[in-house]
Write an enzyme that holds these catalytic residues in place. Structure first.
Site, PDB file in Angstrom:
ATOM      1  N   TYR A   1       2.599  28.670  15.356  1.00 22.77           N
ATOM      2  CA  TYR A   1       1.411  27.893  14.964  1.00 22.77           C
ATOM      3  C   TYR A   1       1.647  26.989  13.766  1.00 22.77           C
ATOM      4  O   TYR A   1       0.798  26.188  13.400  1.00 22.77           O
ATOM      5  CB  TYR A   1       0.251  28.834  14.626  1.00 22.77           C
ATOM      6  CG  TYR A   1      -0.205  29.683  15.780  1.00 22.77           C
ATOM      7  CD1 TYR A   1      -0.880  29.120  16.855  1.00 22.77           C
ATOM      8  CD2 TYR A   1       0.046  31.047  15.794  1.00 22.77           C
ATOM      9  CE1 TYR A   1      -1.304  29.900  17.921  1.00 22.77           C
ATOM     10  CE2 TYR A   1      -0.372  31.842  16.857  1.00 22.77           C
ATOM     11  CZ  TYR A   1      -1.043  31.254  17.917  1.00 22.77           C
ATOM     12  OH  TYR A   1      -1.450  32.028  18.964  1.00 22.77           O
TER      13      TYR A   1
ATOM     14  N   HIS B   1      -4.404  23.087  14.248  1.00 28.16           N
ATOM     15  CA  HIS B   1      -5.316  24.149  13.803  1.00 28.16           C
ATOM     16  C   HIS B   1      -4.905  24.714  12.445  1.00 28.16           C
ATOM     17  O   HIS B   1      -5.676  25.422  11.813  1.00 28.16           O
ATOM     18  CB  HIS B   1      -5.342  25.259  14.854  1.00 28.16           C
ATOM     19  CG  HIS B   1      -6.672  25.910  15.054  1.00 28.16           C
ATOM     20  ND1 HIS B   1      -7.879  25.300  14.785  1.00 28.16           N
ATOM     21  CD2 HIS B   1      -6.987  27.146  15.532  1.00 28.16           C
ATOM     22  CE1 HIS B   1      -8.862  26.125  15.084  1.00 28.16           C
ATOM     23  NE2 HIS B   1      -8.355  27.259  15.530  1.00 28.16           N
TER      24      HIS B   1
ATOM     25  N   ASN C   1      -9.918  33.718  14.033  1.00 30.41           N
ATOM     26  CA  ASN C   1     -11.195  34.283  14.460  1.00 30.41           C
ATOM     27  C   ASN C   1     -11.707  35.414  13.573  1.00 30.41           C
ATOM     28  O   ASN C   1     -12.864  35.813  13.702  1.00 30.41           O
ATOM     29  CB  ASN C   1     -11.099  34.779  15.904  1.00 30.41           C
ATOM     30  CG  ASN C   1     -10.811  33.650  16.868  1.00 30.41           C
ATOM     31  OD1 ASN C   1     -10.809  32.479  16.511  1.00 30.41           O
ATOM     32  ND2 ASN C   1     -10.557  34.004  18.109  1.00 30.41           N
TER      33      ASN C   1
ATOM     34  N   ASP D   1      -9.682  22.549   9.795  1.00 31.45           N
ATOM     35  CA  ASP D   1      -9.437  21.406  10.679  1.00 31.45           C
ATOM     36  C   ASP D   1     -10.742  21.043  11.385  1.00 31.45           C
ATOM     37  O   ASP D   1     -11.600  21.900  11.597  1.00 31.45           O
ATOM     38  CB  ASP D   1      -8.358  21.764  11.707  1.00 31.45           C
ATOM     39  CG  ASP D   1      -8.745  22.934  12.576  1.00 31.45           C
ATOM     40  OD1 ASP D   1      -9.099  22.722  13.750  1.00 31.45           O
ATOM     41  OD2 ASP D   1      -8.703  24.092  12.097  1.00 31.45           O
TER      42      ASP D   1
ATOM     43  N   ASN E   1     -14.352  28.870  15.390  1.00 34.40           N
ATOM     44  CA  ASN E   1     -14.418  30.330  15.309  1.00 34.40           C
ATOM     45  C   ASN E   1     -14.114  30.881  13.920  1.00 34.40           C
ATOM     46  O   ASN E   1     -14.648  31.918  13.537  1.00 34.40           O
ATOM     47  CB  ASN E   1     -13.498  30.955  16.351  1.00 34.40           C
ATOM     48  CG  ASN E   1     -14.020  30.740  17.757  1.00 34.40           C
ATOM     49  OD1 ASN E   1     -15.224  30.686  17.983  1.00 34.40           O
ATOM     50  ND2 ASN E   1     -13.115  30.599  18.704  1.00 34.40           N
TER      51      ASN E   1
END
Length: 187
Positions: free
Chosen positions: A15, A20, A66, A91, A112
């Site tokens: 990631y 994100h 989340n 973001d 989320n």
């Protein structure tokens, strides 16, 4: 004055350079700007830095996006930071790439991480810095877009935009939200 600065993102090398993780990128730039370092602590990678007379606890939650609220609530309570001195960096697909918007509160807009923070804090009335990642994706492809890498053109401009966002965080801490909004929104 004490501040809690929260960069949102997802942990793990897969990631690292994704859209994100813009919040992590701004947090990294902020800490790098004062030669600070992160250490792994409960629920987050944490850096404690000073910007003039402001004491900043900068966190990158290790709870995945989340569940970011767990880290925010824990570090808010541990550091004794008032909610108006928390700044969440997130973001935002509703903003063009690299655009910055500071706001005193707002909805989660389907994000989320923000949804979980509001749930854990019991309010949506906390400051946030929204970092635009654009919305150049086809119908149904939002998740792939958000979890995807920046385009080569975006990647080239990203470093400078992230530095501007880090300066906006410093202004928030030193001069207040209204001044930071006037100086950096739409910039």
């Amino acid at each position: 004055m004490k501040y809690l600065i929260v960069g949102l993102g997802n942990i793990g090398p897969e990631y690292e350079a994704t859209r994100h993780n813009a919040g992590f990128m701004v947090a990294d730039a902020l800490v790098d700007s004062v030669s600070g370092t992160f250490s792994t602590e409960r629920y987050a990678d944490v850096a404690r830095i000073r910007v003039k007379n402001a004491q900043l606890t900068v966190i990158k939650p290790s709870t995945y996006m989340n569940l970011s609220g767990n880290a925010v609530r824990y570090w808010k309570e541990k550091e004794g930071v008032d909610i108006e001195r928390i700044l969440v960096i997130v973001d935002d697909i509703a903003l063009p790439f690299g655009a910055i918007r500071l706001k005193p509160s707002g909805s989660d807009a389907g994000h989320n991480g923000l949804k979980n923070i509001a749930q854990m804090l019991g309010t949506q009335a906390y400051p946030r810095l929204r970092f635009g990642i654009g919305n150049n994706f086809s119908r149904g492809a939002q998740v792939d877009y958000v979890l995807g890498m920046f385009t080569p053109e975006e990647a080239e401009a990203l470093g400078e935009r992230v530095k501007v966002a880090a300066e906006a965080v410093k202004t928030f801490c030193l001069a207040g939200l209204q001044t930071a909004m006037c100086q950096y929104n739409n910039k």
